[in-house]
Design an enzyme around this catalytic site. Structure first.
Site, PDB file in Angstrom:
ATOM      1  CE  LYS A 101      -4.606   0.755   2.126  1.00 29.22           C
ATOM      2  NZ  LYS A 101      -5.250   0.758   3.429  1.00 29.22           N
TER       3      LYS A 101
HETATM    4  O1  G3P Z   1      -7.965   1.805   5.418  1.00 27.89           O
HETATM    5  C1  G3P Z   1      -8.558   2.611   4.841  1.00 27.89           C
HETATM    6  C2  G3P Z   1     -10.025   3.299   5.030  1.00 27.89           C
HETATM    7  O2  G3P Z   1     -10.870   2.217   4.901  1.00 27.89           O
HETATM    8  C3  G3P Z   1      -9.932   3.970   6.434  1.00 27.89           C
HETATM    9  O3  G3P Z   1     -11.373   4.159   6.624  1.00 27.89           O
HETATM   10  O4  G3P Z   1     -13.138   4.669   8.213  1.00 27.89           O
HETATM   11  O5  G3P Z   1     -10.451   5.580   8.727  1.00 27.89           O
HETATM   12  O6  G3P Z   1     -12.066   6.675   7.050  1.00 27.89           O
HETATM   13  P1  G3P Z   1     -11.668   5.484   7.665  1.00 27.89           P
END
Ligand code: G3P
Length: 221
Positions: free
Chosen positions: A83
């Site tokens: 990533k």
């Molecule tokens: O891993 C990336 C993403 O899914 C993070 O989500 O909920 O932290 O905006 P969030």
């Protein structure tokens, strides 16, 4: 559509795997930090639990460092997808890793222009963040739709992974838009199962079944 779990927690991943509907896992430095082990150690443990793409993030900021960090992560297991953050140095690293056959996931994607660049660089996956766009009043679903149109126009092979999903409605919306992958926090996966009519129907079925059982027992006496 593939379902990934957006988690670095081994218990959640075990429970997800037991359901038989999880195709991979995405992690990020914040999720790994919650678990208290090094990235390499935690990713190795996750790879032992599930046979599917596992995203592991680089944390360096220059292309050269990201490439060497990415190569190291990719050596942990054949299923590791590196990533890389959406930024010029990251994109140079993605292009270089792609030439070496290392699969990458370009993360922190918030615009169609960024997604176009990721595909041009040869990213295996791009991760647009739906929820975080919604949070600032921008239509996250619209971004997924735009990327699907652009990738379709040119036949880009990069898979669109809808990230930052906050509920089952988000999942349905991105599925309608044709996203290849949805990465789900465990809580979101749980909410996808629920419907009051399912609970009510099951309760009634079991009640009727038990009543007919006691009736047949009575008849046979
Ligand atoms: O891993 C990336 C993403 O899914 C993070 O989500 O909920 O932290 O905006 P969030």
């Amino acid at each position: 559509m593939k379902f990934f779990l957006d988690s670095a927690n081994l218990e959640e991943i075990k429970r997800g795997v037991a359901l038989g509907i999880i195709d991979g896992v995405t992690t990020n430095p914040s999720l790994i930090a919650k678990e208290g082990y090094s990235v390499d150690e935690q990713i190795r443990k996750i790879c032992d639990l599930i046979d599917g793409d596992i995203s592991a993030a680089v944390v360096s900021l220059t292309a050269a460092e990201m490439v060497s960090e990415g190569r190291r992560l990719a050596r942990i297991h054949k299923n590791v997808v590196v990533k890389v953050p959406m930024m010029p140095e990251g994109i140079a690293a993605v292009a270089s890793l792609a030439q070496d056959g290392v699969r990458t996931n370009v993360t922190l994607c918030f615009s169609a222009a960024q997604a176009l660049i990721a595909a041009k660089a040869g990213a295996y996956i791009v991760s647009p963040f739906v929820g975080r766009l919604d949070d600032i009043g921008v239509n996250g679903l619209g971004l997924i739709q735009d990327i699907m149109t652009i990738y379709g126009n040119y036949g880009f092979k990069t898979q669109v992974l809808a990230a930052s999903l906050r509920g089952s409605l988000h999942v349905i919306e991105v599925a309608k838009a044709g996203a290849h992958i949805a990465t789900l926090p465990y809580k979101v996966l749980q909410t996808m199962f629920g419907h009051p009519l399912t609970d009510k129907g099951l309760e009634q079925f079991l009640k009727d079944h038990n009543q007919s059982l006691s009736l047949s027992e009575l008849v046979s006496q």
